[in-house]
Design an enzyme around this catalytic site. Structure first.
Site, short mmCIF file in Angstrom:
data_model
loop_
_atom_site.label_atom_id
_atom_site.label_comp_id
_atom_site.label_asym_id
_atom_site.label_seq_id
_atom_site.Cartn_x
_atom_site.Cartn_y
_atom_site.Cartn_z
N ASP A 13 -11.14 18.16 24.51
CA ASP A 13 -10.16 17.26 24.79
C ASP A 13 -10.74 16.03 25.45
O ASP A 13 -9.76 15.45 26.31
CB ASP A 13 -8.88 17.87 25.47
CG ASP A 13 -8.42 19.16 24.66
OD1 ASP A 13 -8.03 19.00 23.46
OD2 ASP A 13 -8.35 20.13 25.45
N GLU A 14 -11.68 15.67 25.61
CA GLU A 14 -12.37 14.73 26.29
C GLU A 14 -11.95 13.05 25.86
O GLU A 14 -11.90 12.20 26.48
CB GLU A 14 -13.75 14.61 26.37
CG GLU A 14 -14.19 15.91 27.05
CD GLU A 14 -14.56 17.01 26.04
OE1 GLU A 14 -14.98 18.09 26.49
OE2 GLU A 14 -14.43 16.96 24.98
N HIS A 41 -9.06 15.93 16.79
CA HIS A 41 -9.45 14.44 17.27
C HIS A 41 -8.43 13.23 17.14
O HIS A 41 -7.97 13.09 16.15
CB HIS A 41 -10.86 14.03 16.62
CG HIS A 41 -12.02 14.87 17.11
ND1 HIS A 41 -13.02 14.55 16.69
CD2 HIS A 41 -12.11 15.86 17.92
CE1 HIS A 41 -14.02 15.45 17.16
NE2 HIS A 41 -13.51 16.42 17.99
N VAL A 300 -3.47 19.95 18.72
CA VAL A 300 -3.21 20.78 17.56
C VAL A 300 -2.21 21.98 17.72
O VAL A 300 -1.37 22.21 17.37
CB VAL A 300 -4.68 21.48 17.13
CG1 VAL A 300 -4.16 22.66 16.31
CG2 VAL A 300 -5.40 20.77 16.49
N GLY A 302 -0.24 21.73 20.77
CA GLY A 302 0.78 21.38 21.53
C GLY A 302 0.62 22.11 23.14
O GLY A 302 1.80 21.84 23.83
N ASP A 333 -7.58 5.27 33.45
CA ASP A 333 -6.46 4.87 33.93
C ASP A 333 -5.33 5.92 34.50
O ASP A 333 -4.34 5.53 35.23
CB ASP A 333 -5.60 4.05 32.83
CG ASP A 333 -5.68 4.83 31.67
OD1 ASP A 333 -6.74 5.52 30.96
OD2 ASP A 333 -4.65 5.56 31.03
N SER A 412 -12.93 3.99 29.34
CA SER A 412 -11.82 3.85 28.38
C SER A 412 -10.40 3.66 29.58
O SER A 412 -10.23 4.58 30.44
CB SER A 412 -11.39 5.11 27.85
OG SER A 412 -10.28 5.30 27.02
#
Length: 423
Positions: A13-14, A41, A300, A302, A333, A412
């Site tokens: 989950d990166e 992804h 996938v 949840g 962020d 990011s």
């Protein structure tokens, strides 16, 4: 000719999907090398969120080929759903997406086995996604599996029936009751197989060898994260494949000496889904805030992800075993607004302070040692250059680079592909 590799350095989950999407225009071929539909992804552009489970993340770009390699396990039913979901984008999947004949198939009974196995473990369950991944890889290593290439054989259904019958016998050994209608599951499975046959099956190792000879550029895309690797992860709370750099070689048939750049993706903090040790997990307000602001729910399953501070001990370990040449930091962020940030720089382990990942990182053995940093208030999501970033974030990045001894090339600052700052 260029062969580069992109993989996750934490517990998955990166944000790998976003970076593959950002980098795709540089490559002729995007090749997925391991895992299955247990990992999603996530890509976001033009205000739309896309989740890919098996199909490589380069599928939305016009001028490249996407390959599902031999190290991947494919659930035809999930794959059909994924393909159907892409129909509205008018993508020419027939020309853009090809599949290795040596990729293994997830059968309906693999999913049933997965459910029975996990239910039988009670409190000792490992947090399986119940997608049939583990049982499929067990059949692969046990030399019982069915591969994509078998679909082309006249006795494919006989092969299927023999293995499915074997699975049903195995399910009986578990002292649990699971409800299922195999006839319905098989009807859905064989309908999906017919759709799968519309795509081209290839001998992917030969295809990629010829592509390299022709000077094509290739990006190998991994799923999940290095700390979930079946050999080097937090076993047994791991996945069933090699998520590290070595998995690209065995999952695609690419020689190790052909790989040039190894892009390592990590979050500015740490998350984990499901069970397993997590030394820097935060059970107070910080972890709750990270989960809320970072929208930390599995794409996938949840399931809400567990959140905590950046673990540099684990990050250094992942960088080391993968030979990472460039780092890319995601979700900077999300940390905006914290008065103080913490980074784990070592562990207290059995009375000693250590700076490496030991065999057992269960909570009773490990106490993280933190270095604190001043936080920042600025909203990063509208920033587009490194110079705009607050000094406190730059200090945070500089510290990570010095500790890990690998440069951070991308930061990011939001989910959209446009919210990506090159350093």
């Amino acid at each position: 000719m260029t062969v580069d590799l992109l993989l996750g350095l934490q517990w998955g989950d990166e944000g790998k999907g976003k970076i593959v999407d950002v980098l795709t225009s540089k490559y002729d071929i995007i090749a997925r090398f391991q895992g299955g539909p247990n990992a999603g992804h996530t890509l976001e552009f033009d205000g739309i969120k896309h989740v890919l489970r098996t199909i490589p993340s380069g599928i939305f770009h016009k001028n490249n080929i996407n390959i599902i390699g031999n190290g991947v396990v494919i659930d035809p039913v999930v794959f059909k759903t994924e393909v159907d979901g892409l129909a509205k984008f008018n993508l020419d999947l027939k020309s853009k997406l090809i599949i290795s004949r040596k990729a293994h198939l997830i059968l309906p009974t693999h999913r049933l086995l997965d459910a029975a196995s996990e239910a039988s473990k009670g409190k000792a369950k490992i947090g399986s996604t119940l997608k049939g991944i583990g049982p499929t890889y067990m059949d692969k290593t046990g030399r019982n599996g069915i591969r994509v290439g078998d679909i082309e054989l006249v006795d494919f259904k006989e092969k299927y029936r023999a293995l499915a019958n074997k699975h049903e016998e195995m399910i009986k050994f578990y002292d649990v009751s699971i409800q299922y209608n195999l006839a319905e599951l098989e009807k859905e499975f064989f309908e999906a197989i017919e759709d799968l046959k519309k795509l081209d099956f290839i001998d992917s190792e030969e295809y990629l060898h010829q592509a390299q000879k022709a000077g094509k550029s290739i990006l190998c895309e991994g799923a999940q994260g290095s700390l979930l690797d079946v050999d080097f992860g937090t076993y047994p709370f791991v996945t069933s494949s090699n998520t590290t750099a070595a998995g690209a070689c065995t999952g695609l048939g690419i020689a190790p000496n052909k790989i040039k750049e190894v892009y390592g993706i990590f979050k500015a903090y740490t998350t984990r889904v499901g069970s397993g040790p997590f030394p820097t997990e935060d059970f107070e307000d910080a972890g709750t805030t990270m989960a809320k602001v970072g929208n930390e729910f599995g794409s996938v399953t949840g399931r809400q992800r567990r959140c905590g501070w950046l673990d540099l001990v684990a990050l250094k370990y992942a960088v080391q075993i993968n030979g990472v040449t460039q780092l890319m930091m995601m979700k900077g962020d999300v940390l905006s607004g914290f008065e103080t940030l913490k980074v784990c720089t070592s562990y207290k382990y059995k009375g000693q302070e250590i700076a490496h990942l030991p065999y057992n990182i269960e909570p009773e053995n490990i106490e993280p040692v933190y270095t604190e940093f001043k936080g920042w208030k600025a909203d990063l999501t509208g920033m587009s250059s490194y110079d705009e970033l607050p000094k406190e974030l730059k200090d945070y990045i500089d510290f990570i680079e010095k500790e890990v001894e690998v440069p951070i090339k991308i930061v990011s600052v939001g989910p959209d592909r446009k919210q990506t700052i090159t350093k």
